[in-house]
Design a protein around this motif. Structure first.
Motif, PDB file in Angstrom:
ATOM      1  N   GLU A  61      -3.832   7.862  41.900  1.00 17.42           N
ATOM      2  CA  GLU A  61      -2.447   7.725  41.527  1.00 17.42           C
ATOM      3  C   GLU A  61      -1.772   8.938  42.302  1.00 17.42           C
ATOM      4  OE1 GLU A  61      -1.332   5.806  39.706  1.00 17.42           O
ATOM      5  OE2 GLU A  61      -3.121   4.380  39.299  1.00 17.42           O
ATOM      6  N   VAL A  62      -2.389  10.128  42.541  1.00 13.97           N
ATOM      7  CA  VAL A  62      -1.640  10.982  43.368  1.00 13.97           C
ATOM      8  C   VAL A  62      -1.187  10.705  44.665  1.00 13.97           C
ATOM      9  CG1 VAL A  62      -1.837  13.492  44.393  1.00 13.97           C
ATOM     10  CG2 VAL A  62      -2.802  13.086  42.030  1.00 13.97           C
ATOM     11  N   GLN A  63      -2.211  10.054  45.319  1.00 11.86           N
ATOM     12  CA  GLN A  63      -1.788   9.588  46.759  1.00 11.86           C
ATOM     13  C   GLN A  63      -0.829   8.277  46.595  1.00 11.86           C
ATOM     14  OE1 GLN A  63      -2.429  10.964  49.716  1.00 11.86           O
ATOM     15  NE2 GLN A  63      -3.230  12.363  48.264  1.00 11.86           N
ATOM     16  N   LYS A  64      -0.772   7.583  45.579  1.00 12.53           N
ATOM     17  CA  LYS A  64       0.236   6.505  45.285  1.00 12.53           C
ATOM     18  C   LYS A  64       1.451   7.181  45.051  1.00 12.53           C
ATOM     19  CE  LYS A  64       0.951   2.734  42.211  1.00 12.53           C
ATOM     20  NZ  LYS A  64       0.525   2.165  41.025  1.00 12.53           N
ATOM     21  N   ALA A  65       1.628   8.431  44.208  1.00  9.18           N
ATOM     22  CA  ALA A  65       2.764   8.775  44.232  1.00  9.18           C
ATOM     23  C   ALA A  65       3.574   9.463  45.205  1.00  9.18           C
ATOM     24  CB  ALA A  65       2.706  10.033  42.977  1.00  9.18           C
ATOM     25  N   VAL A  66       2.643  10.171  46.180  1.00 10.65           N
ATOM     26  CA  VAL A  66       2.907  10.752  47.403  1.00 10.65           C
ATOM     27  C   VAL A  66       3.466   9.476  48.252  1.00 10.65           C
ATOM     28  CG1 VAL A  66       2.187  11.810  49.506  1.00 10.65           C
ATOM     29  CG2 VAL A  66       1.588  12.820  47.210  1.00 10.65           C
ATOM     30  N   LEU A  67       2.731   8.373  48.186  1.00  5.77           N
ATOM     31  CA  LEU A  67       3.323   7.558  49.259  1.00  5.77           C
ATOM     32  C   LEU A  67       4.716   6.835  48.727  1.00  5.77           C
ATOM     33  CD1 LEU A  67       3.099   5.425  51.577  1.00  5.77           C
ATOM     34  CD2 LEU A  67       1.550   4.172  49.903  1.00  5.77           C
ATOM     35  N   ALA A  68       5.092   6.762  47.635  1.00  4.77           N
ATOM     36  CA  ALA A  68       6.383   6.396  46.852  1.00  4.77           C
ATOM     37  C   ALA A  68       7.198   7.535  47.357  1.00  4.77           C
ATOM     38  CB  ALA A  68       5.938   6.173  45.418  1.00  4.77           C
ATOM     39  N   LYS A  69       7.091   8.706  47.179  1.00  8.17           N
ATOM     40  CA  LYS A  69       8.211   9.726  47.533  1.00  8.17           C
ATOM     41  C   LYS A  69       8.429   9.537  49.152  1.00  8.17           C
ATOM     42  CE  LYS A  69       9.107  14.385  46.873  1.00  8.17           C
ATOM     43  NZ  LYS A  69       8.578  15.787  46.482  1.00  8.17           N
ATOM     44  N   THR A  70       7.351   9.650  49.621  1.00  9.99           N
ATOM     45  CA  THR A  70       7.553   9.282  51.436  1.00  9.99           C
ATOM     46  C   THR A  70       8.193   8.234  51.510  1.00  9.99           C
ATOM     47  OG1 THR A  70       5.593  10.602  51.564  1.00  9.99           O
ATOM     48  CG2 THR A  70       6.351   9.390  53.421  1.00  9.99           C
ATOM     49  N   ARG A  71       7.828   7.105  51.025  1.00 12.99           N
ATOM     50  CA  ARG A  71       8.573   5.876  51.395  1.00 12.99           C
ATOM     51  C   ARG A  71      10.014   5.834  50.988  1.00 12.99           C
ATOM     52  NH1 ARG A  71       5.622   1.265  48.941  1.00 12.99           N
ATOM     53  NH2 ARG A  71       4.497   1.515  51.026  1.00 12.99           N
ATOM     54  N   SER A  72      10.500   6.544  49.833  1.00 10.76           N
ATOM     55  CA  SER A  72      11.982   6.517  49.321  1.00 10.76           C
ATOM     56  C   SER A  72      12.594   7.468  50.411  1.00 10.76           C
ATOM     57  CB  SER A  72      11.731   7.365  47.916  1.00 10.76           C
ATOM     58  OG  SER A  72      13.205   7.570  47.450  1.00 10.76           O
ATOM     59  N   ARG A  73      12.051   8.604  50.844  1.00  5.51           N
ATOM     60  CA  ARG A  73      12.541   9.604  51.673  1.00  5.51           C
ATOM     61  C   ARG A  73      12.743   8.926  52.964  1.00  5.51           C
ATOM     62  NH1 ARG A  73      16.094  13.244  52.656  1.00  5.51           N
ATOM     63  NH2 ARG A  73      15.391  14.822  53.964  1.00  5.51           N
ATOM     64  N   LEU A  74      11.960   8.345  53.614  1.00  2.00           N
ATOM     65  CA  LEU A  74      12.373   7.357  54.633  1.00  2.00           C
ATOM     66  C   LEU A  74      13.466   6.349  54.433  1.00  2.00           C
ATOM     67  CD1 LEU A  74      11.091   6.578  57.663  1.00  2.00           C
ATOM     68  CD2 LEU A  74       9.515   5.012  56.483  1.00  2.00           C
ATOM     69  N   GLU A  75      13.491   5.710  53.503  1.00  2.00           N
ATOM     70  CA  GLU A  75      14.372   4.732  53.349  1.00  2.00           C
ATOM     71  C   GLU A  75      15.873   5.716  53.359  1.00  2.00           C
ATOM     72  OE1 GLU A  75      13.437   2.878  49.886  1.00  2.00           O
ATOM     73  OE2 GLU A  75      12.098   1.556  50.771  1.00  2.00           O
ATOM     74  N   GLU A  76      15.856   6.678  52.650  1.00  2.00           N
ATOM     75  CA  GLU A  76      17.127   7.664  52.705  1.00  2.00           C
ATOM     76  C   GLU A  76      17.485   8.137  54.106  1.00  2.00           C
ATOM     77  OE1 GLU A  76      16.541  10.845  50.173  1.00  2.00           O
ATOM     78  OE2 GLU A  76      16.039   9.790  48.272  1.00  2.00           O
ATOM     79  N   LEU A  77      16.563   8.386  54.914  1.00  2.00           N
ATOM     80  CA  LEU A  77      16.812   9.009  56.163  1.00  2.00           C
ATOM     81  C   LEU A  77      17.098   7.621  57.019  1.00  2.00           C
ATOM     82  CD1 LEU A  77      13.787  11.566  56.721  1.00  2.00           C
ATOM     83  CD2 LEU A  77      16.180  11.948  56.414  1.00  2.00           C
ATOM     84  N   GLU A  78      16.413   6.520  56.881  1.00  2.00           N
ATOM     85  CA  GLU A  78      16.976   5.416  57.931  1.00  2.00           C
ATOM     86  C   GLU A  78      18.222   4.913  57.486  1.00  2.00           C
ATOM     87  OE1 GLU A  78      14.037   2.496  56.485  1.00  2.00           O
ATOM     88  OE2 GLU A  78      12.718   2.911  58.479  1.00  2.00           O
ATOM     89  N   LYS A  79      18.874   5.307  56.190  1.00  2.00           N
ATOM     90  CA  LYS A  79      20.149   4.749  55.879  1.00  2.00           C
ATOM     91  C   LYS A  79      21.241   5.912  56.503  1.00  2.00           C
ATOM     92  CE  LYS A  79      23.450   4.147  52.112  1.00  2.00           C
ATOM     93  NZ  LYS A  79      23.588   4.121  50.889  1.00  2.00           N
ATOM     94  N   ARG A  80      20.685   7.137  56.536  1.00  2.70           N
ATOM     95  CA  ARG A  80      21.708   8.249  57.083  1.00  2.70           C
ATOM     96  C   ARG A  80      21.520   8.037  58.722  1.00  2.70           C
ATOM     97  NH1 ARG A  80      19.826  14.139  55.380  1.00  2.70           N
ATOM     98  NH2 ARG A  80      21.323  14.711  56.822  1.00  2.70           N
ATOM     99  N   VAL A  81      20.330   7.763  59.449  1.00  7.14           N
ATOM    100  CA  VAL A  81      20.623   7.620  60.760  1.00  7.14           C
ATOM    101  C   VAL A  81      21.554   6.189  60.844  1.00  7.14           C
ATOM    102  CG1 VAL A  81      19.263   6.637  62.678  1.00  7.14           C
ATOM    103  CG2 VAL A  81      18.328   8.571  61.349  1.00  7.14           C
ATOM    104  N   ALA A  82      21.290   5.491  60.345  1.00  5.60           N
ATOM    105  CA  ALA A  82      22.104   4.092  60.467  1.00  5.60           C
ATOM    106  C   ALA A  82      23.897   4.306  60.320  1.00  5.60           C
ATOM    107  CB  ALA A  82      21.773   2.831  59.629  1.00  5.60           C
ATOM    108  N   ASP A  83      23.991   5.324  59.303  1.00  3.81           N
ATOM    109  CA  ASP A  83      25.510   5.608  59.180  1.00  3.81           C
ATOM    110  C   ASP A  83      25.800   6.388  60.150  1.00  3.81           C
ATOM    111  OD1 ASP A  83      25.523   4.288  56.516  1.00  3.81           O
ATOM    112  OD2 ASP A  83      25.051   6.117  55.582  1.00  3.81           O
ATOM    113  N   LEU A  84      25.070   7.475  60.917  1.00  6.94           N
ATOM    114  CA  LEU A  84      25.370   8.023  61.930  1.00  6.94           C
ATOM    115  C   LEU A  84      25.786   7.246  63.283  1.00  6.94           C
ATOM    116  CD1 LEU A  84      22.889  11.208  61.453  1.00  6.94           C
ATOM    117  CD2 LEU A  84      25.647  11.339  61.107  1.00  6.94           C
ATOM    118  N   GLU A  85      24.988   6.206  63.405  1.00  8.25           N
ATOM    119  CA  GLU A  85      24.714   5.500  64.498  1.00  8.25           C
ATOM    120  C   GLU A  85      26.222   4.611  64.407  1.00  8.25           C
ATOM    121  OE1 GLU A  85      21.183   3.168  64.302  1.00  8.25           O
ATOM    122  OE2 GLU A  85      20.080   4.485  65.636  1.00  8.25           O
ATOM    123  N   LYS A  86      26.434   4.153  63.315  1.00 12.93           N
ATOM    124  CA  LYS A  86      27.688   3.358  63.306  1.00 12.93           C
ATOM    125  C   LYS A  86      29.069   4.084  63.066  1.00 12.93           C
ATOM    126  CE  LYS A  86      29.426   0.440  59.499  1.00 12.93           C
ATOM    127  NZ  LYS A  86      29.160   0.179  57.847  1.00 12.93           N
TER     128      LYS A  86
END
Length: 83
Positions: free
Chosen positions: A53-78
């Motif tokens: 469960e701890v690792q599952k929570a870490v993975l969910a947080k990491t996935r969320s952060r990755l999605e945020e960063l991907e959006k920021r990169v896409a905005d910057l590229e745009k």
């Protein structure tokens, strides 16, 4: 490591499945099944539910952060392409 209560539960279920006519073997069977399960499960590379469960929570947080960063990169590229 595997929860000892789970091993006891499995061993009890197997021992309870022994037909009534063989009840004199039930105690020996219960001990042998318990030892066999403990031995087999100790060889496996298992994690506890809590560790999972701890690792599952870490993975969910990491996935969320990755999605945020991907959006920021896409905005910057745009923005770069618009300039």
């Amino acid at each position: 490591m595997f929860d000892p209560k789970s091993i006891d539960h499995i061993a009890d279920r197997i021992a309870n499945a022994i037909p009534p006519g063989l009840s004199n073997f039930k105690d020996d069977m219960d001990k042998n099944v318990h030892a066999l399960l403990q031995s087999a499960l100790s060889k496996l590379d298992l994690v506890s539910r809590e560790e999972f469960e701890v690792q599952k929570a870490v993975l969910a947080k990491t996935r969320s952060r990755l999605e945020e960063l991907e959006k920021r990169v896409a905005d910057l590229e745009k923005r770069i392409l618009q300039d």
